[in-house]
Write a protein that holds these residues in place. Sequence first.
Motif, short mmCIF file in Angstrom:
data_model
loop_
_atom_site.label_atom_id
_atom_site.label_comp_id
_atom_site.label_asym_id
_atom_site.label_seq_id
_atom_site.Cartn_x
_atom_site.Cartn_y
_atom_site.Cartn_z
N GLY A 86 0.78 -1.19 -0.18
CA GLY A 86 -0.01 0.04 -0.05
C GLY A 86 0.79 1.18 0.11
O GLY A 86 0.29 2.35 -0.42
N VAL A 120 5.97 0.28 -3.44
CA VAL A 120 4.85 -0.69 -3.61
C VAL A 120 5.18 -2.07 -3.85
O VAL A 120 4.61 -3.07 -3.53
CB VAL A 120 4.12 -0.03 -4.85
CG1 VAL A 120 3.00 -1.13 -5.22
CG2 VAL A 120 3.62 1.27 -4.91
N ALA A 160 -5.02 7.15 -3.52
CA ALA A 160 -3.94 6.49 -4.36
C ALA A 160 -4.63 5.18 -5.39
O ALA A 160 -4.43 5.07 -6.59
CB ALA A 160 -2.87 5.65 -3.47
N VAL A 161 -5.60 4.63 -4.87
CA VAL A 161 -6.25 3.64 -5.73
C VAL A 161 -6.99 3.95 -7.01
O VAL A 161 -6.65 3.52 -8.00
CB VAL A 161 -7.71 2.93 -4.77
CG1 VAL A 161 -8.40 2.20 -5.89
CG2 VAL A 161 -6.83 1.86 -3.76
N TYR A 166 -0.39 4.59 1.43
CA TYR A 166 -1.48 4.29 2.23
C TYR A 166 -0.90 3.83 3.70
O TYR A 166 -1.53 4.41 4.70
CB TYR A 166 -2.37 3.35 1.72
CG TYR A 166 -3.33 2.56 2.52
CD1 TYR A 166 -4.15 2.97 3.49
CD2 TYR A 166 -3.13 1.05 2.49
CE1 TYR A 166 -4.88 2.27 4.48
CE2 TYR A 166 -3.75 0.22 3.34
CZ TYR A 166 -4.55 0.84 4.25
OH TYR A 166 -5.51 0.02 5.03
N GLY A 192 -5.49 6.73 0.79
CA GLY A 192 -5.45 5.39 0.11
C GLY A 192 -6.50 5.23 -0.98
O GLY A 192 -6.02 4.66 -2.07
N TYR A 199 -2.49 -1.81 -5.21
CA TYR A 199 -3.29 -1.01 -4.33
C TYR A 199 -4.47 -1.61 -4.02
O TYR A 199 -5.24 -1.48 -3.06
CB TYR A 199 -3.35 0.24 -4.91
CG TYR A 199 -2.17 1.31 -4.46
CD1 TYR A 199 -2.34 2.02 -3.21
CD2 TYR A 199 -0.90 1.61 -5.22
CE1 TYR A 199 -1.36 2.76 -2.60
CE2 TYR A 199 -0.21 2.59 -4.65
CZ TYR A 199 -0.40 3.08 -3.24
OH TYR A 199 0.64 3.89 -2.85
#
Length: 474
Positions: free
Chosen positions: A87, A225, A109-110, A90, A106, A318
């Motif tokens: 993540g 990541v 980001a997704v 996140y 988060g 993610y």
Amino acid sequence: MVDADRAQKHAAPTGGSLRPGIMGVSALVFLVMAFQAPLTAVAGNMPLIVGLGNGAGAPLAFIVSGVVLTLFAVPFVAMSHRITNAGAFYSYISAGLGRPAGVAVGWLAVCAYNVIMLVPIAFAGYFGNQVFRDELSIDMPWTVISAAILIFAWLVGIRGIELNTVIMGFLLCLEVGILVLVVAGALLDPSTDKSLIVSDAFSGNIGIAFTFALLSFVGFEATAVFGEEARNPERTVGKATYAAVWVIAILYALVAWAVISVYPRAGVVGTALDSPGTFLSGAAVKVLGPWAEHVINWLLLASLVAVSMAVHNMASRYLFAFGRDRLLPRALGRTHRRYQTPHLAGTVQMLLMVGVIVACLVTGTDPYLKLGAVAGGFATMAIVVLMATTCAAAMLFLRRTGVSVWVRLVAPGIALVALLAALWLIWSNFTLLAGETVLADVLKWSIIPLVAGGFLHGLLTTRTPGAATSAEHT
């Protein structure tokens, strides 16, 4: 009180586990550079930096961006030493600012990494259609090309990150190879203007130059990541992050200098504005010969294939991290029994993109001017928000970890100011990035309710064992 003690409350990841220890420093650097797509970034962003930004000072814009991102990398790497999680942003922001803030960014980001997947897919379809038509006299619909590349990225993504890095590494070597040849050709050509005047860096619109130069680096944060899949992530992520920033900064600066040197200094801005699509290939033809244009056409398509693979892997992870932490359906947090890849998350990501391609086919949306440009503008702004918030989180998280003042305060503080300035520049010049469309305006303002909704989601969701911010701390 927010401090490092909060980290001890975070459980290790449960549910699906990614295959550990399969990526070294070089593999991570290849992955990051594939995400950044050097040939695509140079061909797409350099004409804008030269034409709308600081003209012949473009090489120094890349160096300044490298310095800013190096400052950001200091707290970013320090966080990666203590938190290993797919993540990334996140997890880091949850550890520093709390669960609601982490869930808020988060979700951003997704959305950002799934939206940015539309950029290489749309551009690959658009440029692929041109390449097949110009080089092979075949009129291939852009939707067919985009769908084929998307399905290829999905299938290879299921197979495992090792195969991805081999394919992306090969394609990356080809595109970097032609750029190195352009630099060498400019050096050896006696007719090129090899001077570099430092004062040029401060000419024209410096803000626009910095904005598009920074845009060219988006993706270097991918090192974290893939931390769960790296060998010795506490050291590998840091080395790969710094290496990626400066390999790409030096490459961009050298190519910008080489291309600018081919054109008359007094007319280079006009050339970049009048012929942005052939600014790079035109310079390559002058120093290498007519064959270079054909090679660049095919390698540009190969570059977009590589970046599609890289972005698909990031977006899938993610979704995987959110599924594992039960912020999305838990099935997304499962991994393939044999390959230990987030296959279900990858499948969902692929189907989302297929849905967008079908919608564009039905509505007749232009893949370049409408879909790719708008998606790139939104994703770039969102990622800068993520980076700036990570700096703030790191300043709080690292203050009781025993790291130096430089790591916990000075570097993140300077980077935070620079990134906030970049965010303001992107916001102010959003139409240059995304175009003047209703969709661009909607996406520009959507960040605010998206973050607010994510914050509320973080407040309302119940923490469960192994859920929330599932990070490993060392």
